[in-house]
Structures are given as structure tokens and as C-alpha cells.
Design an enzyme around this catalytic site. Structure first.
Site, PDB file in Angstrom:
ATOM      1  N   TYR A  67       0.710  -1.202  -0.053  1.00 47.56           N
ATOM      2  CA  TYR A  67      -0.078  -0.030  -0.098  1.00 47.56           C
ATOM      3  C   TYR A  67       1.042   1.105   0.063  1.00 47.56           C
ATOM      4  O   TYR A  67       0.354   2.271  -0.036  1.00 47.56           O
ATOM      5  CB  TYR A  67      -1.129   0.095   1.230  1.00 47.56           C
ATOM      6  CG  TYR A  67      -2.112  -0.692   0.935  1.00 47.56           C
ATOM      7  CD1 TYR A  67      -2.220  -2.049   0.948  1.00 47.56           C
ATOM      8  CD2 TYR A  67      -3.456  -0.209   0.681  1.00 47.56           C
ATOM      9  CE1 TYR A  67      -3.367  -2.845   0.941  1.00 47.56           C
ATOM     10  CE2 TYR A  67      -4.620  -0.819   0.532  1.00 47.56           C
ATOM     11  CZ  TYR A  67      -4.340  -2.249   0.467  1.00 47.56           C
ATOM     12  OH  TYR A  67      -5.663  -3.149   0.326  1.00 47.56           O
ATOM     13  N   LYS A 118       3.236 -14.747   4.609  1.00 46.61           N
ATOM     14  CA  LYS A 118       3.440 -15.728   3.427  1.00 46.61           C
ATOM     15  C   LYS A 118       4.986 -15.802   3.300  1.00 46.61           C
ATOM     16  O   LYS A 118       5.482 -15.604   2.440  1.00 46.61           O
ATOM     17  CB  LYS A 118       2.892 -15.150   2.218  1.00 46.61           C
ATOM     18  CG  LYS A 118       2.883 -16.002   1.078  1.00 46.61           C
ATOM     19  CD  LYS A 118       2.059 -17.493   1.091  1.00 46.61           C
ATOM     20  CE  LYS A 118       2.576 -18.541   0.084  1.00 46.61           C
ATOM     21  NZ  LYS A 118       1.720 -19.795   0.100  1.00 46.61           N
ATOM     22  N   ASP A 160      -2.683 -18.445   2.765  1.00 47.39           N
ATOM     23  CA  ASP A 160      -3.471 -19.388   2.257  1.00 47.39           C
ATOM     24  C   ASP A 160      -4.164 -20.284   3.111  1.00 47.39           C
ATOM     25  O   ASP A 160      -5.300 -20.620   3.387  1.00 47.39           O
ATOM     26  CB  ASP A 160      -2.781 -20.049   0.902  1.00 47.39           C
ATOM     27  CG  ASP A 160      -1.438 -20.616   1.470  1.00 47.39           C
ATOM     28  OD1 ASP A 160      -0.654 -20.490   2.524  1.00 47.39           O
ATOM     29  OD2 ASP A 160      -0.974 -21.264   0.738  1.00 47.39           O
ATOM     30  N   ASP A 177      -6.358  -6.860   4.247  1.00 45.15           N
ATOM     31  CA  ASP A 177      -7.522  -6.257   3.595  1.00 45.15           C
ATOM     32  C   ASP A 177      -8.278  -7.422   2.881  1.00 45.15           C
ATOM     33  O   ASP A 177      -9.567  -7.501   3.256  1.00 45.15           O
ATOM     34  CB  ASP A 177      -6.991  -5.564   2.448  1.00 45.15           C
ATOM     35  CG  ASP A 177      -8.025  -5.056   1.284  1.00 45.15           C
ATOM     36  OD1 ASP A 177      -9.077  -4.438   1.834  1.00 45.15           O
ATOM     37  OD2 ASP A 177      -8.012  -5.061   0.025  1.00 45.15           O
ATOM     38  N   ASP A 195     -12.449  -8.908   4.488  1.00 43.57           N
ATOM     39  CA  ASP A 195     -13.672  -9.275   3.945  1.00 43.57           C
ATOM     40  C   ASP A 195     -14.175 -10.564   4.014  1.00 43.57           C
ATOM     41  O   ASP A 195     -15.410 -10.754   4.172  1.00 43.57           O
ATOM     42  CB  ASP A 195     -13.637  -8.760   2.291  1.00 43.57           C
ATOM     43  CG  ASP A 195     -13.693  -7.493   2.024  1.00 43.57           C
ATOM     44  OD1 ASP A 195     -13.618  -6.629   2.824  1.00 43.57           O
ATOM     45  OD2 ASP A 195     -14.196  -7.454   0.833  1.00 43.57           O
TER      46      ASP A 195
HETATM   47  C1  IPM Z   1     -10.585  -1.403   3.164  1.00 41.76           C
HETATM   48  C2  IPM Z   1     -10.900  -0.987   1.623  1.00 41.76           C
HETATM   49  C3  IPM Z   1      -9.635   0.016   1.200  1.00 41.76           C
HETATM   50  C4  IPM Z   1      -8.403  -0.850   1.522  1.00 41.76           C
HETATM   51  C5  IPM Z   1      -9.760   0.830  -0.083  1.00 41.76           C
HETATM   52  C6  IPM Z   1     -11.015   1.550  -0.201  1.00 41.76           C
HETATM   53  C7  IPM Z   1      -8.274   1.496  -0.420  1.00 41.76           C
HETATM   54  O1  IPM Z   1     -10.732  -1.933   0.861  1.00 41.76           O
HETATM   55  O2  IPM Z   1     -10.496  -0.280   3.784  1.00 41.76           O
HETATM   56  O3  IPM Z   1     -10.360  -2.587   3.335  1.00 41.76           O
HETATM   57  O4  IPM Z   1      -7.721  -1.601   0.554  1.00 41.76           O
HETATM   58  O5  IPM Z   1      -7.697  -0.836   2.565  1.00 41.76           O
HETATM   59 MG    MG Z   2     -10.846  -3.734   1.792  1.00 38.73          MG
END
Ligand code: IPM
Ligand code: MG
Length: 357
Positions: A138, A190, A222, A246, A250
Site C-alpha cells: 500500500y 506468506k 493461504d 485487506d 472481507d
Molecule cells: C478497506 C478498503 C480500502 C483498502 C480501499 C478503499 C483503499 O478495501 O478499507 O479494506 O484497500 O484498505
Molecule cells: Mg478492503
């Protein structure tokens, strides 16, 4: 005088403003119950502002933001603007600009019907991810050579510093030590394939020696994603580099009931920090009254906890347990048919009932 908090609000794009509005309804309610005060200052950054003024987020805004107790962010991103431009300038801009080095992402299941995992119960899904938030892929060091030709080369650098890794790891050990956790910390990396990530493995061992009371675990990303689906009960606190964090959070959001519920805190302990739902701006759902605002409300809970209003935060947590734990909502997706403010109204009812009881 009593406690008063200055809160910067960046409602942002897409569904951002509608979920922030609901979060502030809950903030109002707990303020009345707890007797603190707060003042919000709205910052207009996002797509509309950019399209009107060509301004993303001026660097001087960071100095302004430093004067606040906390920042409340809705969501950033809009298909009318070049991919990633707003996200990098505003979301990453604040994270990097204010050095918010921990992205704290709790994953907690309130009712078994909310998880897509078969035969998993609330006791099996209760963990916190400590995502490093200022380094890794990032940092934005990238480039193209011979762009647009068959010989094109593209680079995106993964940068890890001793200080950056160590402060995230330390934060995670301290968190694992708190009474509400289970004194277990998993490092996810990793380092078998990406040898540079050996810095994570080494720092984890070194710092871990200072925390003999914390059980250490190590998983490759993984395998960790596989376990998160198969054996979520193995997770308590996990520390993870930015990019993998990140992605896996999710997945974490999905196993607790979806993006409608997942919140995060971008923290620099002791300094102004930023709280947001982890879902994006979801432009196709904007203005349709179908988005679940519980993630944005959970972000308010994290914000209150961070500024020291722990009782107010606990009230919201209890309201979530009432509303979600009783199975009032079994589907938090945009297909649930529940209008956005209805979620909030149920939380408010539970808050008020809790205050009486
Ligand atoms: C998150 C989002 C952000 C990230 C994006 C919007 C830059 O996906 O907060 O997880 O990748 O960190
Ligand atoms: Mg995200």
C-alpha cells in the site's frame, strides 16, 4: 463541564452519507443516555466535491483533523472518477497522513443464522484482526515501463520496516492480553514464498518473548483463509500485513453476517483515529434505502470505546446482542427487504429498553 468530543465526519460517496446519518442517530441516543456531549464538523471530501472543485483532499486538512478527538468516515469511491483516485487520496490519505498504523477489525457472530458457515455458532466466531495499516503493497511505490506495449513491465513494491512491523505486532500482543480475549495471537504471513516477510516472523518471535503469557501461532495466508472457513474457532487475535489483512477481513465480514455488519478502527493509539464501516460506497445501492447501517453503527461503537466512552460502547454492543442475537434479522444483505432506518430503529429500541432494565 462534562465530557465533550469533537468529531470530524467525512460522509463521502455512494451509501456513505446514508449510513453515517444512521450512525449519528445512535450516537445521539447514547449521548442522551450517558450524558456526554459532542460536536460534529463535516468535511465534504469525495466524488461530488472533486467533480465540482477538482480538489481531492488538501494536505493542510491533516493538520485540521489532528485537532479532533476522532474521525467518522462513511465510504469513498465513485465510478465517475478514475479508479482508486479518491480512495488513495482520502482513505489512504488519512491513514498514511495521520500514521494510523493499526487497522482493527473485529469479527463477531451474533446469531448462527447470520453466518454462511455450516454448523458454526456465535461461540465459534469471535476474533479480532490487527491489520498493519501504513506499509506493505500500500505504500504506493509503483511504476510502468514500456506502458501499453507488448513488452510492458509493471512494478508494485512491498515495503516493510522494522518499526512498522514491530508496532503492529506489539499492539496485537497487548490486545491478546486483554481480559476479554483468550491470550492467543496468530501471525498470518506468506514468509515461505515471500522471503522478505521473514521480518514479520522474526519480529513476532522477538516481541513474543516479552509476552510469555500469550500463546503464539503462525499461519500462512493461504492456509489461514482455509481455516477461517473450516475452523473459525481457532482464531482469537490475529496480526497480518496490510494487503493480506485487506483480503482476509472481507472473508471475516462474510462469516459474521456480511459487509452490513463489519466495522473498523484506523488507530494510532493516543492520537486522533478514524472509524469506518469496511464496506465501500456501493454506488449501485446509493439512495435506494436498502443498505444495512449496522456496520456504520458498529464503527460508532468502536469510536466511543476509543475516546473512552466505554459504557456508551457497551450499550451499543448490548443492543446489537439484543437485536441480532434474538434473530430479529437473519439477512443483512441489500436483498433483505429491510429499509435502512428500520435497522437503526430496532437498535434504538433495544438501547432504550436496556437503559430501563
Ligand atoms: C478497506 C478498503 C480500502 C483498502 C480501499 C478503499 C483503499 O478495501 O478499507 O479494506 O484497500 O484498505
Ligand atoms: Mg478492503
Amino acid at each position: 463541564m462534562g465530557r465533550e468530543y469533537q468529531i470530524a465526519v467525512i460522509a463521502g460517496d455512494g451509501v456513505g452519507p446514508e449510513v453515517v446519518r444512521e450512525g449519528l442517530r445512535v450516537l445521539d441516543a447514547v449521548r442522551d443516555l450517558e450524558g456526554f456531549r459532542y460536536k460534529t464538523t463535516l468535511f465534504p471530501f469525495g466524488a461530488e466535491h472533486y467533480l465540482k472543485t477538482r480538489e481531492l483532499m488538501p494536505a493542510t486538512v491533516l493538520d485540521e483533523l489532528r485537532q479532533f478527538d476522532a474521525i467518522y468516515l462513511g465510504a469513498i469511491g465513485d465510478p465517475r472518477v478514475e479508479t482508486g483516485l479518491l480512495e488513495r487520496a482520502i482513505v489512504a490519505g488519512v491513514r498514511f497522513g495521520l500514521d494510523l498504523y493499526v487497522n482493527l477489525r473485529p469479527v463477531k457472530l451474533y446469531h448462527e443464522d447470520l453466518t454462511p458457515l455450516k454448523a458454526k455458532k456465535p461461540a465459534d466466531v469471535d476474533m479480532v484482526f490487527v491489520r498493519e495499516n501504513t506499509e506493505d503493497l500500500y505504500v504506493g511505490i509503483h511504476g510502468f515501463f514500456k506502458k501499453g506495449t507488448p513488452d510492458e513491465i509493471a512494478l508494485q513494491e512491498m515495503v516493510m520496516t522494522r518499526k512498522g512491523v514491530e508496532r503492529a505486532v506489539r499492539y496485537a500482543f497487548e490486545l491478546a492480553r486483554r481480559p476479554e480475549r483468550h491470550q492467543r495471537l496468530m501471525l498470518i504471513d506468506k514468509s515461505n514464498a515471500l522471503r522478505g516477510q521473514d521480518i514479520w516472523t522474526r519480529v513476532f518471535e522477538e516481541v513474543g518473548a516479552e509476552y510469555p503469557d500469550i500463546t503464539r501461532d503462525h499461519a500462512y495466508i493461504d492456509a489461514a483463509t482455509m481455516w477461517l472457513v473450516k475452523n473459525p474457532e481457532w482464531f482469537d487475535v490475529a496480526v497480518v500485513p496490510n494487503m493480506f489483512g485487506d483480503i482476509i477481513t472481507d472473508l471475516g465480514a462474510a462469516i459474521q453476517g456480511g459487509m452490513g455488519l463489519a466495522a473498523s478502527g484506523n488507530l494510532h493509539p493516543g492520537r486522533v483515529s478514524m472509524f469506518e464501516p469496511i464496506h465501500g460506497s456501493a454506488p449501485k445501492h446509493a439512495g435506494r434505502n436498502v443498505i444495512c447501517p449496522l456496520a456504520a453503527i458498529a464503527a460508532v461503537q468502536m469510536l466511543l470505546d476509543y475516546v473512552g466512552e466505554t459504557q456508551a460502547a457497551a450499550r451499543i454492543e448490548a443492543a446489537f446482542r439484543t437485536v441480532l442475537g434474538s434473530g430479529q434479522f437473519r439477512d443483512l444483505s441489500t436483498a433483505s427487504g429491510i429499509p435502512t432506518p428500520e435497522y437503526t430503529s430496532r437498535v434504538l429500541a433495544a438501547l432504550r429498553a436496556g437503559a430501563k432494565g
